[in-house]
Write a protein that holds these residues in place. Structure first.
Motif, PDB file in Angstrom:
ATOM      1  N   UNK A  70       0.856  -1.189   0.000  1.00  0.00           N
ATOM      2  CA  UNK A  70       0.000   0.000   0.000  1.00  0.00           C
ATOM      3  C   UNK A  70       0.887   1.232   0.000  1.00  0.00           C
ATOM      4  N   UNK A  71       0.513   2.225  -0.772  1.00  0.00           N
ATOM      5  CA  UNK A  71       1.259   3.484  -0.792  1.00  0.00           C
ATOM      6  C   UNK A  71       1.113   4.151   0.576  1.00  0.00           C
ATOM      7  N   UNK A  72       2.184   4.687   1.143  1.00  0.00           N
ATOM      8  CA  UNK A  72       2.108   5.229   2.502  1.00  0.00           C
ATOM      9  C   UNK A  72       1.302   6.515   2.667  1.00  0.00           C
ATOM     10  N   UNK A  73       1.092   7.262   1.585  1.00  0.00           N
ATOM     11  CA  UNK A  73       0.362   8.528   1.745  1.00  0.00           C
ATOM     12  C   UNK A  73      -0.870   8.662   0.865  1.00  0.00           C
ATOM     13  N   UNK A  74      -1.007   7.821  -0.143  1.00  0.00           N
ATOM     14  CA  UNK A  74      -2.171   7.874  -1.019  1.00  0.00           C
ATOM     15  C   UNK A  74      -3.055   6.655  -0.768  1.00  0.00           C
ATOM     16  N   UNK A  75      -4.136   6.807   0.002  1.00  0.00           N
ATOM     17  CA  UNK A  75      -5.007   5.667   0.286  1.00  0.00           C
ATOM     18  C   UNK A  75      -5.539   5.033  -1.008  1.00  0.00           C
ATOM     19  N   UNK A  76      -5.520   3.709  -1.051  1.00  0.00           N
ATOM     20  CA  UNK A  76      -6.034   3.000  -2.205  1.00  0.00           C
ATOM     21  C   UNK A  76      -5.023   2.780  -3.314  1.00  0.00           C
TER      22      UNK A  76
END
Length: 178
Positions: A12-18
């Motif tokens: 999962x990207x750490x700052x962009x949910x989804x």
């Protein structure tokens, strides 16, 4: 487990949910240079660009010519200087997402501009990068017409041109091969 066990995985990207980010192998990442797992910024370095190109990833640049995050970086970062308030904004975003494991000061080895003595950020400009056989063939044809001293250097340059996979065509200069 070895790093190879993670190849073709995702996280999962750490700052962009989804947003999901692929885990990709890269020869330039070694255990002696860190953990072996690093972020990839295809628009900000040749090694990352090569990995992204190999895996058909986009090379969008989220930083403008003045060193500020663009709108594509998101509203929390837009118009923030990458080397100044941008760093603090990213740290706050990571904290808010519960993704910051550790924070410590680190002096990054940016290249510096010899005139201003300020750090420079490498950024890709899409209009300069081409990957076409036409450019390569034209460059080789033109080089064959150039008087090169010593003449033995022509073959070496032709071989170098043949091995090139990407080209940077600069509008600021008209000299230099490739």
């Amino acid at each position: 487990f070895s790093g190879a066990d993670l190849a073709d995985g995702s996280c999962a990207h750490p700052t962009f949910p989804g947003r999901v980010s692929p885990l990709l192998p890269a020869n330039h990442v070694t255990m002696t240079k860190g953990t072996g797992l690093v972020h990839t910024a295809p628009a900000h370095g040749m090694e990352d660009y090569s990995v992204a190109s190999h895996h058909q990833l986009p090379t969008d640049c989220l930083v403008d010519e003045s060193g500020y995050f663009t709108e594509a970086a998101g509203p929390e970062l837009k118009n923030k200087n990458v080397l100044e308030e941008g760093n603090e904004a990213v740290i706050k975003m990571l904290q808010a997402a519960g993704s910051l494991l550790k924070e410590e000061k680190y002096v990054h080895s940016y290249p510096y501009d010899w005139r201003t003595k300020k750090p420079m950020i490498i950024r890709a400009s899409k209009q300069w990068f081409v990957n076409t056989a036409d450019v390569k063939a034209t460059a080789q044809d033109v080089l064959k017409k150039v008087k090169v001293i010593p003449t033995s250097a022509v073959n070496r340059m032709l071989e170098m041109l043949d091995r090139r996979t990407f080209w940077c065509i600069s509008r600021q200069r008209c000299w230099g091969v490739p």
